[in-house]
Design an enzyme around this catalytic site. Structure first.
Site, PDB file in Angstrom:
ATOM      1  N   CYS A  23      -2.141  17.063  23.854  1.00  0.00           N
ATOM      2  CA  CYS A  23      -2.726  17.921  22.825  1.00  0.00           C
ATOM      3  C   CYS A  23      -2.076  17.649  21.474  1.00  0.00           C
ATOM      4  CB  CYS A  23      -2.559  19.393  23.193  1.00  0.00           C
ATOM      5  SG  CYS A  23      -0.838  19.935  23.166  1.00  0.00           S
ATOM      6  N   CYS A  26       1.732  18.061  21.279  1.00  0.00           N
ATOM      7  CA  CYS A  26       2.481  16.904  21.792  1.00  0.00           C
ATOM      8  C   CYS A  26       2.590  15.839  20.703  1.00  0.00           C
ATOM      9  CB  CYS A  26       1.789  16.277  22.999  1.00  0.00           C
ATOM     10  SG  CYS A  26       1.269  17.413  24.285  1.00  0.00           S
ATOM     11  N   ASP A 478     -18.475  -7.351  -8.202  1.00  0.00           N
ATOM     12  CA  ASP A 478     -18.308  -8.679  -8.784  1.00  0.00           C
ATOM     13  C   ASP A 478     -19.653  -9.386  -8.719  1.00  0.00           C
ATOM     14  OD1 ASP A 478     -16.925 -11.123  -9.630  1.00  0.00           O
ATOM     15  OD2 ASP A 478     -17.341 -11.783  -7.578  1.00  0.00           O
ATOM     16  N   ASP A 679     -15.218 -11.094  -3.620  1.00  0.00           N
ATOM     17  CA  ASP A 679     -15.039 -12.090  -2.562  1.00  0.00           C
ATOM     18  C   ASP A 679     -14.067 -13.201  -2.923  1.00  0.00           C
ATOM     19  OD1 ASP A 679     -16.610 -13.404  -4.472  1.00  0.00           O
ATOM     20  OD2 ASP A 679     -17.538 -14.675  -2.933  1.00  0.00           O
ATOM     21  N   ASP A 683     -10.690 -11.728  -7.558  1.00  0.00           N
ATOM     22  CA  ASP A 683     -11.024 -10.313  -7.322  1.00  0.00           C
ATOM     23  C   ASP A 683      -9.891  -9.553  -6.634  1.00  0.00           C
ATOM     24  OD1 ASP A 683     -13.643 -10.667  -8.330  1.00  0.00           O
ATOM     25  OD2 ASP A 683     -14.280 -11.483  -6.402  1.00  0.00           O
TER      26      ASP A 683
END
Length: 792
Positions: A23, A26, A478, A679, A683
């Protein structure tokens, strides 16, 4: 002078498997123990994954000390096996989940059968004791037992009511003790371990509730005179103990089954890994041997036939085929592969046969990295989890205190059978309280969402990124490789009016000349000609003129290719095509003139075209209420043209990498929550600066590393899908937390009896245990709805 906090020179990260957590309490106990260790920089304990991801300074603490810290809290932990791959770890986890479910189901079924027997044996005792006289008041379960079940039993099993009460009571004691020792053992062992380490969790509540009921009943069985001398009937609650254990175990079994379904995406990924590979051995290409995939070495030549799954990553040597990569990228169309192309293990060869050289193996393979990334993401914690953690840390002690108060109030105020009613109400409070639902509310949603994302080709690097993506207000795109294809293409071929050569012949001459050039636009011209099947002619006297173009002799004709200034140099009149050149430039294309033997031959245009899906992607983002910005290093005219075509209003052009970072910072200062999508290497700084960095997976490794979310396909529609998934997941998390809190806020007072003075309603411990079991299952089931949620 303020003290300077020194960052550790080296950071290390380890994920430790933890057993015994059931739970949120714990989870909170283990996390606090790890965070108290010197040298621990961060600890994320995950109840769903049964793991603890710890970031630490290896100069101050070692992994062995972390394992010891967990064990000192009463839970089991061990160091991960260094030789174990991500596939083996997941397979071991899957086996453990199956074994856990089967064990819980078996114990729940046996306990349930024992509970039915205990209920039958208890009916004569209830009819003769105080529970019949006073226990039915307000308790719908007891009312049903006394008013409906008892008459039916007297008719069907009259012999049961002739058994001496003492014999029935002792039989129930033995049966209950057996169930507690076998099926209920886990609750008492873990509760005792928690007591020794000064912690409390769900096991504590179940153990205290059923243990108190058992001890009370055992005393009534062994020494009934103790109760009779005080005017209290010696009632027993054995059937409640057994049925409570059965219902809690049934809830745990359903919860384990539902939790295993949340990792279905991970199991699907692991299943993509073939067990064997067909490799070439020796110099003879005809010698093929099937070997376990673990024995494939880098550089081995692997042979794949139609319909087979690729065993490892590699590079095509010979042959060709269409490869289905949908299970990794979400792209439905097979991808054509030729010599020199990269292939990924786990994908399916659809049509032709080919040979390829093995490259990345084992933990370095794309599939293994995706599995590892998903497991790390599912082990991480969303910031929203902190609220549940704070409540879980004090939940169990507060509930035990409320149970004590409930007992005292009922004992002092009940008009009849105060001990019976006080005891039943206190046990109901202990049993109905459920920290499990709070502990599962966020992790289950994170697990299902990251799995759903992987199925759609979206890799989310953790719960924090998942939560932040839902708060995004501005998406910065971009241009090159994100909105556009990133590969220049010839878009227009216009022969000059009255020129003797058509479009194909013009393109052939220009491409023949540009075949000797190193200019980026030259590749596009040559590629276009070859794609049309045009045969390029040899070139003599090639000369590249910086800033103007190139000249040379092709098939006996003097050819000049370049800008307007170059045409003037060779006395070619561009007037017939000048208006077309200006129109093409206004569309963001680069016009290229061609002259043959001093006469204008035609005009070609080269551009980086929009991706087919960019228009739809940007329209979806705008429908979602997001601001969209185009950010590029290209010139303003080209950027503005691309933005017009894509439907983007805001453009920031001619910026270097540091300028991209500055633009993201400016938007953040204006109050925007920024997602940066890119990409390339240029960037990466902006991806790291943004609140959420989204990398196109077809781009560079450094961009992927700097991002929070990776799109396995080069499709910008994945940006909108990722944000929609995050928003849907956050809604699910909030629903889970709301119902987990509301369940306890309403359930505990009802169990304590607050409705009794007004409506005469009480809650029996048996009904309380059923409600507790269903609360956790409902949270997991709600999270599983994410697997089918519409994200379009």
């Amino acid at each position: 002078m303020a003290a300077t906090v020194m960052e550790p020179a080296v950071r290390a990260r380890i994920t430790l498997p933890v057993e015994g957590m059931t739970c949120a309490a714990c989870q909170a106990t283990v996390q606090k123990a790890l965070q108290r260790q010197p040298g621990v920089l961060d600890a994320a304990v995950n109840l769903m994954m049964k793991s603890a991801a710890v970031t630490y300074d290896p100069a101050l603490v070692q992994p062995e000390a972390l394992v010891d810290a967990i064990r000192e809290t009463g839970y089991e932990a061990e160091l991960p096996r260094p030789e174990q791959t991500a596939f083996e770890e997941q397979e071991a986890r899957d086996r453990s989940q199956v074994q856990e479910f089967r064990s819980l189901r078996r114990q729940a079924l046996v306990s349930g059968a024992a509970g039915v027997v205990a209920m039958l044996l208890s009916m004569p005792l209830m009819a003769a004791g105080g529970r019949a006289a006073h226990g039915t008041a307000g308790d719908p379960f007891m009312r049903w037992a006394m008013e409906s079940l008892t008459p039916a039993l007297r008719t069907a099993m009259p012999w049961l009511y002739r058994i001496p009460p003492a014999l029935l009571s002792w039989s129930l004691l033995v049966l209950t003790l057996a169930v507690m020792a076998w099926a209920g053992r886990r609750f008492y062992v873990r509760a005792w371990a928690g007591l020794r380490h000064r912690s409390a969790d769900m096991n504590t509540l179940v153990a205290v509730g059923t243990g108190a009921a058992f001890l009370y009943s055992m005393l009534a069985t062994v020494a009934p005179g103790f109760f009779l001398s005080r005017g209290v009937p010696p009632d027993v609650y054995y059937e409640a103990v057994v049925i409570i254990i059965a219902l809690v175990l049934a809830g745990n079994a359903l919860e384990a089954r539902a939790k295993s379904r949340t990792s279905a995406a991970l199991r699907s990924l692991v299943a993509l890994q073939p067990r064997t590979a067909r490799v070439q051995r020796g110099a003879d290409e005809g010698t093929e041997v099937d070997v376990p995939v673990e024995q494939v070495a880098s550089g081995d030549v692997v042979i794949v036939r139609p319909g087979e799954r690729l065993p490892v990553d590699g590079e095509v040597l010979s042959g060709g085929s269409a490869v289905d990569e949908s299970m990794l990228t979400g792209e439905s169309m097979p991808v054509e592969k030729q010599p020199g192309d990269r292939v990924i293990g786990g994908t399916i060869n659809r049509t032709g046969a080919f040979r390829y050289r093995a490259t990345n193996l084992g933990a370095d393979s794309v599939l293994a990295q995706i599995v590892r990334l998903m497991r790390d993401a599912q082990s991480s914690r969303a910031p929203i989890q902190k609220l549940a953690d704070r409540i879980s840390g004090i939940f169990v002690p507060v509930v035990i205190g409320l149970a004590v108060v409930t007992f005292v109030v009922w004992f002092l105020t009940a008009d009849t059978a105060p001990a019976v009613r006080a005891f039943a109400a206190a046990v109901a409070v202990l049993i109905i309280a459920c920290p499990c639902a709070m502990g599962l509310a966020v992790p289950t949603a994170v697990m299902v969402a990251t799995g759903r994302g992987a199925e759609l080709g979206i890799l989310i690097k953790g719960g924090e990124a998942l939560q932040r993506a839902g708060d995004v207000t501005t998406v910065v795109l971009d241009k090159t490789g994100t909105v556009t294809e990133g590969i220049p293409d010839v878009t227009d071929v216009l022969p000059a009016p009255g020129a003797p050569r058509g479009a194909d012949e013009l393109l052939r001459l220009v491409a023949s000349l540009e075949g000797s050039s190193e200019h980026p636009l030259a590749d596009a011209l040559v590629r276009k000609a070859r794609n049309r099947g045009l045969a390029l002619a040899p070139v003599e006297g090639f000369q590249s003129i910086t800033g103007l173009g190139a000249v040379g002799v092709v098939a006996g004709s003097f050819v000049a290719v370049g800008n307007e200034k170059l045409m003037h140099e060779y006395a070619a009149d561009v007037a017939p095509l000048q208006a077309d050149a200006e129109r093409l430039a206004g569309e963001g294309k680069t016009p290229v003139y061609a002259a043959v033997d001093g006469a204008l031959a035609g005009l070609l245009a080269v551009a980086d075209p929009l991706k087919p899906s960019s228009l739809e992607a940007i329209a979806r983002l705008r429908r979602m209420g997001l601001d969209v910005v185009l950010l590029t290093g290209d010139n303003r005219r080209t950027a503005a043209a691309v933005a017009r075509q894509a439907g983007i209003d805001r453009v920031v052009a001619e910026v270097l990498p540091d300028g991209k970072v500055a633009e993201v910072q400016r938007l953040q200062k204006e109050g925007a929550v920024v997602a940066m999508v890119g990409d390339g290497v240029n960037d990466a700084p902006a991806l790291a600066q943004a609140d959420v960095g989204i990398a196109i997976g077809t781009g560079t490794d450094i961009a992927v590393e700097a991002s929070d979310i990776t799109l396995m396909r080069g499709d910008p529609r994945g940006v909108a899908t990722a944000i929609a998934l995050s928003r849907r997941t956050m809604r699910t998390m909030k629903e889970n937390l709301f119902w987990a809190f509301v369940y306890n806020v309403i359930g505990i007072p009802v169990a304590a009896g607050v409705l009794y003075p007004l409506f005469g309603v009480l809650l029996s411990p048996i009904l309380a245990s059923a409600a507790m079991a269903l609360s956790s299952v409902s949270v997991v089931t709600n999270s599983l709805r994410l697997r089918r949620a519409r994200l379009a």
